[in-house]
Design a protein around this motif. Structure first.
Motif: not given
Length: 270
Positions: A9-10, A123, A142, A147-148, A150-151, A154
């Motif tokens: 995600g990141k 993203g 990850t 934050s990584s 959590r993304d 997603r």
């Protein structure tokens, strides 16, 4: 042929480093492998693979029918069974169409490739969705920070709902978790999530842990995939990842930290 997407995600977690090392590792094991850069507009894979000066045609040229796939594929310098399909630096992300990507993948299959590794942008924009659409397996990369993680959660949700396999009601995309930039010392000191914490949060089978290392930066600057850095922890960790992916049993390494003894602390050393 198996299609493996490397996603997160990141940004900045090591996807392209992982795509280059993983694809190289599969090729070193004798599999005919293609690695595709889906990051249209921000091409990086060719730099890490050390073939940026050999790019004449790119992925978008092939998708739009301006070049044949055989013209755009670049043979890797290190391993004969590896080919790179670079992204375009000048085109817009919308230049990738579902039909165009599917055509390229079918052509690669007809050419006898065993694996296609898709280096996804970060993203959930179009390039990322195109990269995961056709995936059979996904390596979710990850870092050991909230934050990584959590993304990444997603992205797992999107894989489970927007891949072709999900849309067509087939077996789901097989998910693997890869933790990069891991420092056992910082985990021990409570500054970083442990790989066990991450696994508990994401509930995805762990494929491997890549230790934090300056060697990765040196490798990128030299245009050499990290798996070729003989004698480094990073190269060994990526080789273990490839072995586990191929079904071999490999114990996790580089995840424990031994505190230096009192004598070592007094007389130097960390």
């Amino acid at each position: 042929m198996r299609i493996v997407v490397v996603t997160s995600g990141k940004g900045g977690v090591g996807k392209t480093t992982t795509s280059a090392a993983f694809a190289s590792g599969l090729a070193l094991r004798g599999f005919k492998t293609a690695v595709i850069d889906f990051d249209v507009g921000l091409r990086n894979l060719d730099l890490i693979m050390g073939c940026e000066r050999r790019v004449v045609y790119d992925f978008v040229n092939v998708v739009q029918g301006e070049a044949k796939l055989t013209q755009a594929l670049i043979k890797d310098k290190h391993v004969d069974t590896l080919h790179i399909l670079p992204a375009s630096q000048t085109k817009d992300k919308d230049a990738l169409t579902e039909e165009g990507v599917e055509k390229v993948i079918k052509e690669l299959e007809a050419m006898g490739f065993d694996y296609v590794v898709c280096d996804s942008p970060a993203g959930i924009e179009r390039g990322a969705l195109m990269a995961l659409l056709f995936a059979d397996e996904a390596i979710v990369v990850t870092n050991p920070e909230v934050s990584s993680v959590r993304d990444s959660d997603r992205i797992l949700g999107i894989l489970q709902s927007k891949s072709r396999r999900a849309i067509e009601g087939r077996d789901p995309v097989k998910e693997h978790l890869l933790v990069t930039r891991y420092s056992a010392k910082r985990v021990e000191e409570g500054e970083m999530l442990s790989y066990k914490d991450i696994q508990e949060l994401l509930r995805v089978p762990l494929l491997g842990v890549i230790p934090e290392s300056d060697a990765v930066l040196h490798a990128s600057n030299q245009g050499v995939p990290a798996i070729h850095l003989k004698g480094t922890d990073v190269a060994e960790a990526y080789a273990d990842v490839v072995s586990r992916f191929l079904g071999e049993d490999k114990p996790l390494r580089f995840v424990s930290y031994e505190k230096p003894s009192l004598i070592k602390r007094i007389f130097g050393g960390t």
